[in-house]
Design a protein around this motif. Structure first.
Motif, PDB file in Angstrom:
ATOM      1  N   ALA A 169      14.769   8.338  -2.714  1.00  0.00           N
ATOM      2  CA  ALA A 169      15.279   6.963  -2.687  1.00  0.00           C
ATOM      3  C   ALA A 169      14.156   5.993  -2.303  1.00  0.00           C
ATOM      4  CB  ALA A 169      16.436   6.852  -1.697  1.00  0.00           C
ATOM      5  N   LEU A 170      13.355   6.406  -1.321  1.00  0.00           N
ATOM      6  CA  LEU A 170      12.243   5.563  -0.867  1.00  0.00           C
ATOM      7  C   LEU A 170      11.273   5.307  -2.021  1.00  0.00           C
ATOM      8  CD1 LEU A 170      11.032   4.309   1.701  1.00  0.00           C
ATOM      9  CD2 LEU A 170       9.772   6.421   2.042  1.00  0.00           C
ATOM     10  N   GLU A 171      11.012   6.365  -2.788  1.00  0.00           N
ATOM     11  CA  GLU A 171      10.080   6.217  -3.908  1.00  0.00           C
ATOM     12  C   GLU A 171      10.625   5.228  -4.925  1.00  0.00           C
ATOM     13  OE1 GLU A 171       7.793   7.141  -7.550  1.00  0.00           O
ATOM     14  OE2 GLU A 171       9.947   7.096  -7.295  1.00  0.00           O
ATOM     15  N   VAL A 172      11.897   5.366  -5.251  1.00  0.00           N
ATOM     16  CA  VAL A 172      12.479   4.505  -6.284  1.00  0.00           C
ATOM     17  C   VAL A 172      12.520   3.053  -5.800  1.00  0.00           C
ATOM     18  CG1 VAL A 172      14.588   3.997  -7.555  1.00  0.00           C
ATOM     19  CG2 VAL A 172      13.816   6.357  -7.320  1.00  0.00           C
ATOM     20  N   LEU A 173      12.858   2.862  -4.518  1.00  0.00           N
ATOM     21  CA  LEU A 173      13.053   1.492  -4.032  1.00  0.00           C
ATOM     22  C   LEU A 173      11.746   0.770  -3.721  1.00  0.00           C
ATOM     23  CD1 LEU A 173      16.124   2.012  -1.672  1.00  0.00           C
ATOM     24  CD2 LEU A 173      16.068   0.907  -3.915  1.00  0.00           C
ATOM     25  N   THR A 174      10.767   1.482  -3.160  1.00  0.00           N
ATOM     26  CA  THR A 174       9.570   0.761  -2.701  1.00  0.00           C
ATOM     27  C   THR A 174       8.263   1.354  -3.226  1.00  0.00           C
ATOM     28  OG1 THR A 174       9.389   2.097  -0.713  1.00  0.00           O
ATOM     29  CG2 THR A 174      10.694   0.099  -0.556  1.00  0.00           C
ATOM     30  N   ILE A 175       8.078   2.652  -2.988  1.00  0.00           N
ATOM     31  CA  ILE A 175       6.767   3.259  -3.227  1.00  0.00           C
ATOM     32  C   ILE A 175       6.323   3.064  -4.672  1.00  0.00           C
ATOM     33  CG2 ILE A 175       5.516   5.452  -3.233  1.00  0.00           C
ATOM     34  CD1 ILE A 175       6.111   4.624  -0.461  1.00  0.00           C
ATOM     35  N   ARG A 176       7.280   3.164  -5.597  1.00  0.00           N
ATOM     36  CA  ARG A 176       6.988   3.050  -7.018  1.00  0.00           C
ATOM     37  C   ARG A 176       6.214   1.767  -7.332  1.00  0.00           C
ATOM     38  NH1 ARG A 176      11.936   4.173 -10.894  1.00  0.00           N
ATOM     39  NH2 ARG A 176      11.364   6.303 -10.320  1.00  0.00           N
ATOM     40  N   LYS A 177       6.522   0.708  -6.621  1.00  0.00           N
ATOM     41  CA  LYS A 177       5.869  -0.580  -6.896  1.00  0.00           C
ATOM     42  C   LYS A 177       4.438  -0.610  -6.394  1.00  0.00           C
ATOM     43  CE  LYS A 177      10.213  -3.119  -6.796  1.00  0.00           C
ATOM     44  NZ  LYS A 177      11.147  -2.097  -6.254  1.00  0.00           N
ATOM     45  N   LEU A 178       4.074   0.393  -5.593  1.00  0.00           N
ATOM     46  CA  LEU A 178       2.730   0.379  -5.002  1.00  0.00           C
ATOM     47  C   LEU A 178       1.699   1.164  -5.821  1.00  0.00           C
ATOM     48  CD1 LEU A 178       3.674   0.851  -1.241  1.00  0.00           C
ATOM     49  CD2 LEU A 178       2.455  -1.099  -2.172  1.00  0.00           C
ATOM     50  N   TYR A 179       2.172   1.937  -6.811  1.00  0.00           N
ATOM     51  CA  TYR A 179       1.210   2.708  -7.609  1.00  0.00           C
ATOM     52  C   TYR A 179       0.252   1.768  -8.320  1.00  0.00           C
ATOM     53  CZ  TYR A 179       4.594   6.493  -7.106  1.00  0.00           C
ATOM     54  OH  TYR A 179       5.448   7.422  -6.607  1.00  0.00           O
ATOM     55  N   GLY A 180      -0.984   2.197  -8.409  1.00  0.00           N
ATOM     56  CA  GLY A 180      -1.961   1.400  -9.143  1.00  0.00           C
ATOM     57  C   GLY A 180      -2.468   0.206  -8.356  1.00  0.00           C
ATOM     58  N   ARG A 181      -1.983   0.039  -7.121  1.00  0.00           N
ATOM     59  CA  ARG A 181      -2.470  -1.070  -6.302  1.00  0.00           C
ATOM     60  C   ARG A 181      -3.639  -0.592  -5.449  1.00  0.00           C
ATOM     61  NH1 ARG A 181       1.714  -5.127  -6.408  1.00  0.00           N
ATOM     62  NH2 ARG A 181       0.419  -6.263  -4.959  1.00  0.00           N
ATOM     63  N   ASP A 182      -4.247  -1.562  -4.807  1.00  0.00           N
ATOM     64  CA  ASP A 182      -5.335  -1.331  -3.869  1.00  0.00           C
ATOM     65  C   ASP A 182      -4.876  -0.415  -2.721  1.00  0.00           C
ATOM     66  OD1 ASP A 182      -7.411  -1.988  -1.987  1.00  0.00           O
ATOM     67  OD2 ASP A 182      -7.740  -3.747  -3.267  1.00  0.00           O
ATOM     68  N   HIS A 183      -5.785   0.383  -2.184  1.00  0.00           N
ATOM     69  CA  HIS A 183      -5.405   1.219  -1.034  1.00  0.00           C
ATOM     70  C   HIS A 183      -4.974   0.383   0.156  1.00  0.00           C
ATOM     71  CE1 HIS A 183      -7.899   4.701  -2.794  1.00  0.00           C
ATOM     72  NE2 HIS A 183      -6.644   4.819  -3.112  1.00  0.00           N
ATOM     73  N   LEU A 184      -5.564  -0.803   0.274  1.00  0.00           N
ATOM     74  CA  LEU A 184      -5.174  -1.682   1.377  1.00  0.00           C
ATOM     75  C   LEU A 184      -3.698  -2.063   1.267  1.00  0.00           C
ATOM     76  CD1 LEU A 184      -5.967  -3.296   3.863  1.00  0.00           C
ATOM     77  CD2 LEU A 184      -6.640  -5.156   2.354  1.00  0.00           C
ATOM     78  N   ASP A 185      -3.225  -2.286   0.028  1.00  0.00           N
ATOM     79  CA  ASP A 185      -1.806  -2.588  -0.168  1.00  0.00           C
ATOM     80  C   ASP A 185      -0.942  -1.415   0.257  1.00  0.00           C
ATOM     81  OD1 ASP A 185      -2.414  -5.026  -1.158  1.00  0.00           O
ATOM     82  OD2 ASP A 185      -2.201  -4.490  -3.263  1.00  0.00           O
ATOM     83  N   HIS A 186      -1.401  -0.197  -0.053  1.00  0.00           N
ATOM     84  CA  HIS A 186      -0.654   0.989   0.375  1.00  0.00           C
ATOM     85  C   HIS A 186      -0.544   1.034   1.886  1.00  0.00           C
ATOM     86  CE1 HIS A 186      -2.337   3.181  -3.439  1.00  0.00           C
ATOM     87  NE2 HIS A 186      -1.477   2.222  -3.738  1.00  0.00           N
ATOM     88  N   VAL A 187      -1.693   0.808   2.532  1.00  0.00           N
ATOM     89  CA  VAL A 187      -1.717   0.879   3.992  1.00  0.00           C
ATOM     90  C   VAL A 187      -0.767  -0.153   4.579  1.00  0.00           C
ATOM     91  CG1 VAL A 187      -3.160   0.428   5.999  1.00  0.00           C
ATOM     92  CG2 VAL A 187      -4.017   1.864   4.172  1.00  0.00           C
ATOM     93  N   LEU A 188      -0.863  -1.365   4.078  1.00  0.00           N
ATOM     94  CA  LEU A 188      -0.050  -2.460   4.607  1.00  0.00           C
ATOM     95  C   LEU A 188       1.437  -2.210   4.349  1.00  0.00           C
ATOM     96  CD1 LEU A 188      -1.126  -5.052   5.886  1.00  0.00           C
ATOM     97  CD2 LEU A 188      -0.641  -6.193   3.731  1.00  0.00           C
ATOM     98  N   GLY A 189       1.764  -1.854   3.105  1.00  0.00           N
ATOM     99  CA  GLY A 189       3.158  -1.652   2.741  1.00  0.00           C
ATOM    100  C   GLY A 189       3.783  -0.494   3.499  1.00  0.00           C
ATOM    101  N   THR A 190       3.070   0.632   3.563  1.00  0.00           N
ATOM    102  CA  THR A 190       3.664   1.786   4.239  1.00  0.00           C
ATOM    103  C   THR A 190       3.635   1.608   5.757  1.00  0.00           C
ATOM    104  OG1 THR A 190       1.564   2.981   4.053  1.00  0.00           O
ATOM    105  CG2 THR A 190       3.211   3.433   2.388  1.00  0.00           C
TER     106      THR A 190
END
Lengths: 324, 305
Positions: free
Chosen positions: B77-98
C-alpha cells in the motif's frame, strides 16, 4: 538576472530580517520570554542549516550527518566548561577546530564515494559520534550534562543576558550568511558549483576538485560547530540526542524547505520549520484526537509533498511569484 | 572460552537480524534505485503487528504469520500511495520523502498503540536453553532466529536466482524499459518487490519483538547498522549484505563484550573503563572506514552498476 532588487522574494527576506531584528523588543513588550527563547533557537539552527546548505545546495554533497557538528561543537564547549575553562576565547576556537578536524577526517573518507554512498556514510559517521557521546560516562553519558556557566568574554559580553545573546546569535547568523555569499561567488565557490554539475570536467580544466570539496566540507563543519557552541550556551545543557540522525534530517529539511542553493533560503526554512513544529504541537483536540500530540501525522506528509512537488522550497515559490 | 562461544552466537544472531533488514534495503535500492529511510518503520510495524496479533490469537506462531502478511500489505500500500512517485527522482528527494514517512509512522503508531510500548511473550517451549556444545547452553529462541533467517535467506536466493519472478526482478534492475516493452507489468513487479522488502523488515521486527520491548523508534538505530552493512557489502548485492551482516554482527558483539576488558589490560583500569565502551561503539564504523579506503564500492559490488 533582473536588475531590480524589488522582487517579492527580496521584499520577503527584508521583512523577515526586520521581524527578526525587532523580535526581542516585541517579546519584552508582551512579556513573553518563551518567544525570545524560541527565536534564539531558530537563529542558531538556521545557522546550522546555512552551513549544511553550503555543501549540499552549492556543492551537491548531501550530508546526512550534519547534526554531529552541532553535538561536537556543543560537547567541546561543555567539556571545557566542566573542566574549569570558562573563557569563550579558548572554548569557541577549540570547539570550531575540533569540528574542523572531524570534518577533515570524515570528509576525506566520504568524498571517496558518490551519491547514495555519501549520504549513508556521513550518516554512519555521525552515528558513531552519537554513540561515543553516549559512552562518555564522565560527561553525562546518555543523560547528558548541565553546563553551569555560559562562555565568558572578559566582561565584554554577558551571554546570560538573553536579549544580548539573541542579538549575538543574530549577528553571527548574518555573518554566516555573508560568508557563504562571499564564498559561493568567489572563484572557490565557482569551482565547487562547477564540480557539482560536472566534476570530471572541472578536473580536466585542472582543478583538484577533491581538495576544493574537502575544504568546503571542512568550512561547513566548522560553521556548524559554531552553531553547536551557541546551542549549548542557549540551553545550558548538552546531551547525545543533539546529534541523533533525526536532527540531521531536520537540518536537511530546513535547507530544502527554505530553498537549497540559495544563500538565505535555509534561514527562511529554519524559521518556517521550527514555527511549524511549534504550531503543530499546539493544535487543538479535534474529534477526540489531540492532534498536537501527533505532529508527525501532518508534518510527515508535508515533507513528502515538499519532496515531490516543491523542490525549490519557499524561496522557489517566492521567486516563481514574479515570473508567474 | 564458553563465554566467547556464546558471544559469537549472539553476534551471528545480530548478523541475521541485520541481514533481514539489509536485504530489503539493498533489494529496493538495487532494483528501484530508491533510498528508503522508512525501512526501519516497517521493522517497527512488523513488531507491533506481531505483538497485537499474538495477543488476539493467543499463539505466537499465528501472530507472527498474520503480522508478516499485514506488513507485506502495508508495504505494498505504501508503495502504491507514495513510494511509486519517488522513482526516478533525486536521492535527496528519497531521503526527504521517506524521512517524512518516518515522522508519520512514528506518530501514527503512537496514536494507534499509545506511547507505552508493548511486550510479546515467548511461547513456553522456546523459553528453554539448548545445549549447543558440551557445556554451552544457548537460548532456544535465539537459535530459532538464526535458523529461520538462514531459511529465509535461502528462499530469497532461490526466488531471485532460480524463479521466473526473480529473473524478471533481475532483468528489471538492469533495464526497466526493455522489460516493460516485453509486456511485463513492471509497476506490479515493483509493488511486489517493495512488499517483499517490507515483509523482510517486518519479519526482522517480529522475530526481535520477544527479545526487546516493542517501542516507537525501535527501527531507527538498527537501520543505521543496516546501512553500514550494505555499504560494507556493496549496495545492491544480497550476497554482500549476507556476508557483511555476519561480519558486522560478530565484530560489534564481540567488540562490546571484550574490548573494555582488553583495554584495561593495556592502559590503566580507569582509562580503559572510559575508553573501552567508546571504542567498542566506534569499532564497526572504523571497519566501514577501512573497507571504504580499500574498496569504495564495498566488498561485493553488484556487477551491474
Amino acid at each position: 538576472m533582473s536588475k531590480s532588487w524589488f522582487t517579492p522574494r527580496n521584499v520577503f527576506v527584508a521583512a523577515l530580517l526586520v521581524v527578526l531584528a525587532l523580535l526581542p523588543v516585541y517579546s519584552s513588550m508582551i512579556g513573553n520570554a518563551f518567544l525570545l527563547s524560541l527565536f534564539t533557537r531558530i537563529l542558531i539552527l538556521g545557522m546550522a542549516a546555512v552551513s549544511l546548505n553550503l555543501i549540499m545546495g552549492f556543492g551537491g554533497m548531501v550530508s546526512f550527518g550534519h547534526a554531529a557538528y552541532l553535538g561536537i561543537g556543543g560537547y567541546a564547549f561543555g567539556i571545557l566548561a566542566k573542566e574549569g575553562i570558562t573563557t569563550g576565547f579558548i572554548q569557541w576556537p577549540v570547539a570550531i577546530i575540533v569540528c574542523g578536524l572531524f570534518a577533515l577526517v570524515v570528509g576525506a573518507l566520504c568524498l571517496r564515494t558518490r551519491g547514495v554512498y555519501f549520504i549513508m556514510i556521513t550518516l554512519a559517521f555521525a552515528q558513531m559520534a552519537y554513540y561515543i557521546a553516549i559512552a562518555l560516562d564522565r560527561y553525562g553519558g546518555d543523560d547528558g550534562m548541565t553546563i553551569y556557566k555560559r562562555s565568558e568574554f572578559g566582561g565584554f559580553i554577558n551571554l546570560s543576558n538573553k536579549t544580548l545573546f539573541y542579538y549575538l546569535c543574530f549577528a553571527l547568523l548574518l555573518a554566516a550568511v555573508y560568508l557563504v555569499w562571499r564564498l559561493v561567488n568567489s572563484r572557490f565557490g565557482m569551482v565547487i558549483q562547477g564540480a557539482r554539475s560536472n566534476e570530471r570536467r572541472m578536473g580536466a580544466i585542472g582543478f583538484p576538485t577533491f581538495r576544493y570539496k574537502l575544504t568546503c566540507f571542512v568550512i561547513s563543519g566548522m560553521l556548524c560547530g559554531l552553531s553547536g557552541v551557541l546551542l549549548a550556551n542557549h540551553t545550558d545543557f548538552i546531551n547525545p540526542s543533539v546529534m541523533s540522525w533525526i536532527r540531521s534530517g531536520d537540518l536537511m529539511v530546513m535547507a530544502v524547505l527554505g530553498g537549497m542553493g540559495t544563500v538565505f533560503g535555509p534561514v527562511i526554512g529554519a524559521v518556517a520549520f521550527l514555527l511549524l513544529e511549534e504550531g503543530l504541537s499546539r493544535l487543538p483536540e479535534i474529534g477526540g484526537v489531540h492532534l498536537g500530540e501527533f505532529p508527525g501525522l501532518i508534518l510527515g506528509p508535508m515533507l513528502l509533498a515538499v519532496a515531490l512537488y516543491a523542490r525549490g522550497g519557499i524561496d522557489g515559490i517566492l521567486t516563481g511569484l514574479r515570473r508567474g | 572460552m564458553l563465554y566467547f562461544i556464546e558471544q559469537c552466537l549472539n553476534g551471528i544472531q545480530l548478523g541475521m537480524l541485520l541481514f533481514l533488514l539489509a536485504a530489503g534495503l539493498t533489494l529496493i535500492f538495487g532494483i528501484m534505485d530508491l533510498v528508503n529511510l522508512a525501512h526501519g518503520s516497517l521493522y517497527m510495524i512488523g513488531a507491533y503487528f506481531a505483538a497485537t496479533f499474538a495477543a488476539w490469537t493467543g499463539s505466537f506462531v499465528a501472530g507472527a504469520a498474520l503480522a508478516l502478511v499485514a506488513t507485506l500489505l502495508v508495504g505494498m500500500a505504501l508503495e502504491v500511495l507514495t513510494i511509486r512517485k519517488l522513482y526516478g527522482r533525486d536521492h535527496l528527494d528519497h531521503v526527504l520523502g521517506t524521512f517524512g514517512l518516518i515522522l508519520f509512522f512514528n506518530d501514527a503508531v503512537r496514536w494507534i498503540w499509545g506511547p507505552a510500548g508493548m511486550t510479546l511473550p515467548l511461547p513456553s517451549e522456546m523459553l528453554t536453553a539448548v545445549q549447543v556444545l558440551p557445556g554451552v547452553y544457548y537460548p532456544a529462541y535465539r537459535l530459532v532466529i538464526i535458523v529461520a533467517t538462514l531459511v529465509v535467506a535461502f528462499l530469497l536466493y532461490i526466488l531471485v536466482m532460480r524463479t521466473r519472478v526473480g529473473m524478471l526482478i533481475r532483468a528489471g534492475a538492469s533495464n526497466r524499459e526493455m522489460v516493460g516493452a516485453l509486456g511485463v507489468n513492471i509497476k506490479l513487479l515493483y509493488t511486489l518487490v517493495f512488499g517483499l522488502g517490507a515483509a523482510l523488515a517486518g519479519f526482522a521486527g517480529l522475530m526481535q519483538a520477544p527479545i526487546l520491548t516493542v517501542q516507537i523508534g525501535m527501527g531507527e538505530n538498527i537501520l543505521i547498522l543496516a546501512f553500514v552493512v550494505i555499504i560494507i557489502g556493496g549496495i545492491g548485492s544480497i550476497r554482500g549484505a549476507f556476508v557483511a551482516a555476519i561480519i558486522v554482527g560478530l565484530i560489534d558483539t564481540i567488540g562490546r563484550a571484550f574490548l573494555p576488558d582488553l583495554m584495561r589490560t593495556f592502559v590503566s583500569y580507569s582509562a580503559g573503563s572510559s575508553a573501552g565502551p567508546a571504542l567498542s561503539s566506534m569499532i564497526i564504523y572504523l571497519l566501514m572506514a577501512v573497507v571504504l579506503v580499500f574498496r569504495p564500492e564495498g566488498l561485493f559490488p553488484a556487477a551491474r552498476r
